[in-house]
Design an enzyme around this catalytic site. Structure first.
Site, PDB file in Angstrom:
ATOM      1  N   MET A  32       0.949  -1.407   0.162  1.00  0.00           N
ATOM      2  CA  MET A  32       0.121   0.008  -0.017  1.00  0.00           C
ATOM      3  C   MET A  32       0.914   1.201   0.105  1.00  0.00           C
ATOM      4  SD  MET A  32      -3.472  -1.056   1.981  1.00  0.00           S
ATOM      5  CE  MET A  32      -2.714  -0.772   3.578  1.00  0.00           C
ATOM      6  N   GLY A  33       2.182   1.198  -0.303  1.00  0.00           N
ATOM      7  CA  GLY A  33       3.199   2.107  -0.578  1.00  0.00           C
ATOM      8  C   GLY A  33       3.648   2.538   0.875  1.00  0.00           C
ATOM      9  N   LEU A  35       6.670   2.976   1.445  1.00  0.00           N
ATOM     10  CA  LEU A  35       7.722   1.841   1.705  1.00  0.00           C
ATOM     11  C   LEU A  35       8.574   2.043   2.668  1.00  0.00           C
ATOM     12  CD1 LEU A  35       7.965   1.241  -2.124  1.00  0.00           C
ATOM     13  CD2 LEU A  35       6.243   0.219  -0.692  1.00  0.00           C
ATOM     14  N   HIS A  39       9.043  -3.649   3.457  1.00  0.00           N
ATOM     15  CA  HIS A  39       8.555  -3.781   2.065  1.00  0.00           C
ATOM     16  C   HIS A  39       9.686  -4.286   1.458  1.00  0.00           C
ATOM     17  CE1 HIS A  39       5.389  -0.832   3.395  1.00  0.00           C
ATOM     18  NE2 HIS A  39       4.686  -1.920   2.969  1.00  0.00           N
ATOM     19  N   GLN A  63     -10.407  -2.652   2.306  1.00  0.00           N
ATOM     20  CA  GLN A  63      -9.991  -3.344   3.236  1.00  0.00           C
ATOM     21  C   GLN A  63      -9.935  -2.503   4.459  1.00  0.00           C
ATOM     22  OE1 GLN A  63      -5.968  -4.210   1.302  1.00  0.00           O
ATOM     23  NE2 GLN A  63      -5.041  -3.867   3.391  1.00  0.00           N
ATOM     24  N   GLN A 150       5.756 -11.625   7.124  1.00  0.00           N
ATOM     25  CA  GLN A 150       5.595 -12.422   8.410  1.00  0.00           C
ATOM     26  C   GLN A 150       4.530 -11.368   9.420  1.00  0.00           C
ATOM     27  OE1 GLN A 150       6.793 -15.648  10.324  1.00  0.00           O
ATOM     28  NE2 GLN A 150       5.408 -14.826  11.748  1.00  0.00           N
ATOM     29  N   LYS A 151       5.014 -10.162   9.058  1.00  0.00           N
ATOM     30  CA  LYS A 151       4.152  -9.029  10.243  1.00  0.00           C
ATOM     31  C   LYS A 151       2.671  -9.009  10.131  1.00  0.00           C
ATOM     32  CE  LYS A 151       3.679  -4.694  11.663  1.00  0.00           C
ATOM     33  NZ  LYS A 151       2.017  -4.718  11.219  1.00  0.00           N
ATOM     34  N   GLN A 155      -2.832 -12.494   7.359  1.00  0.00           N
ATOM     35  CA  GLN A 155      -3.137 -12.392   5.992  1.00  0.00           C
ATOM     36  C   GLN A 155      -2.381 -13.186   5.177  1.00  0.00           C
ATOM     37  OE1 GLN A 155      -2.892  -8.087   4.076  1.00  0.00           O
ATOM     38  NE2 GLN A 155      -0.893  -8.906   3.935  1.00  0.00           N
ATOM     39  N   SER A 187       6.267  -0.713  10.382  1.00  0.00           N
ATOM     40  CA  SER A 187       5.105  -0.603   9.691  1.00  0.00           C
ATOM     41  C   SER A 187       4.768   0.956   9.361  1.00  0.00           C
ATOM     42  CB  SER A 187       3.887  -0.863  10.944  1.00  0.00           C
ATOM     43  OG  SER A 187       2.817  -0.504  10.332  1.00  0.00           O
TER      44      SER A 187
HETATM   45  P1  AMP Z   1       1.314  -3.056   3.579  1.00  0.00           P
HETATM   46  O1  AMP Z   1       1.988  -2.130   2.589  1.00  0.00           O
HETATM   47  O2  AMP Z   1       1.408  -2.854   4.996  1.00  0.00           O
HETATM   48  O3  AMP Z   1      -0.008  -3.615   2.894  1.00  0.00           O
HETATM   49  O4  AMP Z   1       2.519  -4.238   3.566  1.00  0.00           O
HETATM   50  C1  AMP Z   1       2.534  -5.050   2.174  1.00  0.00           C
HETATM   51  C2  AMP Z   1       3.455  -6.188   2.369  1.00  0.00           C
HETATM   52  O5  AMP Z   1       4.602  -5.834   3.201  1.00  0.00           O
HETATM   53  C3  AMP Z   1       2.745  -7.104   3.202  1.00  0.00           C
HETATM   54  O6  AMP Z   1       2.995  -8.605   2.693  1.00  0.00           O
HETATM   55  C4  AMP Z   1       3.129  -6.959   4.608  1.00  0.00           C
HETATM   56  O7  AMP Z   1       3.119  -8.292   5.404  1.00  0.00           O
HETATM   57  C5  AMP Z   1       4.741  -6.856   4.432  1.00  0.00           C
HETATM   58  N1  AMP Z   1       5.508  -5.989   5.453  1.00  0.00           N
HETATM   59  C6  AMP Z   1       4.924  -4.952   6.132  1.00  0.00           C
HETATM   60  N2  AMP Z   1       5.750  -4.424   7.097  1.00  0.00           N
HETATM   61  C7  AMP Z   1       6.501  -5.480   6.972  1.00  0.00           C
HETATM   62  C8  AMP Z   1       7.871  -5.981   7.959  1.00  0.00           C
HETATM   63  N3  AMP Z   1       8.045  -4.906   9.091  1.00  0.00           N
HETATM   64  N4  AMP Z   1       8.653  -6.889   7.899  1.00  0.00           N
HETATM   65  C9  AMP Z   1       8.361  -7.647   6.541  1.00  0.00           C
HETATM   66  N5  AMP Z   1       7.285  -7.441   5.896  1.00  0.00           N
HETATM   67  C10 AMP Z   1       6.485  -6.339   6.025  1.00  0.00           C
END
Ligand code: AMP
Length: 284
Positions: A32-33, A35, A39, A63, A150-151, A155, A187
């Site tokens: 979702m950007g 980054l 990511h 979502q 894994q975070k 999901q 995050s």
């Molecule tokens: P999001 O942009 O938050 O939707 O995350 C996109 C992807 O990045 C998802 O698969 C998340 O699980 C992964 N992600 C987000 N934060 C982390 C993190 N700290 N470590 C590893 N993967 C992450």
């Protein structure tokens, strides 16, 4: 490195089909950007393992439950492109909402069983939105492998089951959580924390580390572990806890005692910011 940036589904699909035609393996990282290094870890895994990597950037409205942070969610395509600059990414797909959802859209994916628990209880409709957009993104970017963090462990399980149930020709790959030096899981929502909240937020990962230590020292009763985890959060002034749970790592059903593997999960609010984290627990 200059990347190819596309905003239409048709263009994205053409690029992926060309890569397939050239017998390249294709990986996708859906984001979702906003980054961050978490990511980028997924991007690294994909560029390492696949011949062609696509990154999607889309803040998916469906979502977010009513009253959540959809409007507020950080959006900055320019800095996302900058973050990806040094990675050998082949395609960036950044559609707008109208490109992904027609205005009359009324069809969605019914998520699998594992979506009914934990995040599914706290965020009504969340996994329906996640499943629907991931299926739609996979139409535009039909990759061989999709990388997830894994975070967001639940999901990953939800999407793994969706892909299996709908017989989608994609493999899901889980990538370990990237953390700040003090343990806080990276995050995009950490941006919402002020400095005092940021300090308190570390208690979430500390509570998960404590769970692992307690198990290693022989505590197998999950009630004993979760009550100690709760103490860690309370001591840091984190009182709004959605759940602290120790569950089977495949089904996410809560365990009363740990026999082999388990996952410890926390969802809590630090100030107004809702954070989630988890850790796989092992006996040794
Ligand atoms: P999001 O942009 O938050 O939707 O995350 C996109 C992807 O990045 C998802 O698969 C998340 O699980 C992964 N992600 C987000 N934060 C982390 C993190 N700290 N470590 C590893 N993967 C992450």
């Amino acid at each position: 490195m200059r990347h190819t940036l596309v905003t239409s589904r048709d263009q994205a699909r053409r690029h992926i089909l060309q890569a397939h035609h050239a017998s390249k393996s294709v990986g996708v990282v859906m984001t979702m950007g906003a980054l961050h290094a978490g990511h980028l870890q997924l991007v690294h895994a994909s560029t390492d393992e696949c011949d062609f990597t696509a990154v999607t950037i889309f803040v998916n409205p469906t979502q977010f439950a009513a009253g959540e942070d959809f409007e507020q969610y950080p959006r900055n395509l320019a800095s996302d492109l900058e973050a990806l600059r040094d990675y050998p990414v082949d395609l960036i797909f950044a559609p707008d909402v109208a490109e992904m959802y027609r205005s009359q859209a009324s069809t969605s994916v019914e998520p699998p069983q594992v979506a009914l628990l934990w995040e599914g209880q706290c965020r009504p409709g969340h996994f329906r939105g996640v499943c629907t957009i991931v299926l739609k993104l996979l139409q535009a970017v039909p990759a061989d492998v999709a990388y997830f963090g894994q975070k967001d462990y639940q999901q990953y399980l939800v999407l793994r089951d969706m892909c299996a149930d709908l017989t989608l020709p994609v493999r899901l790959q889980l990538v370990p959580t990237v953390r700040d030096a003090d343990g806080l899981a990276l995050s995009s929502r950490n941006q919402y924390l002020n400095s005092e909240e940021r300090q308190r937020a570390v208690a979430i990962s500390q509570s998960l580390q404590l769970a692992q230590q307690l198990l290693q020292n022989g505590t197998v009763h999950t009630g004993q572990i979760t009550s100690r985890m709760r103490d860690v959060l309370y001591s840091a002034g984190i009182e709004h806890i959605d759940y602290i749970a120790i569950a089977d790592p495949e089904t996410l059903t809560e365990l009363r005692s740990i026999e082999r593997r388990a996952v410890a999960m926390v969802a809590a609010r630090v100030g107004r910011t809702r954070l989630i984290d988890n850790q796989l627990l092992t006996m040794k």
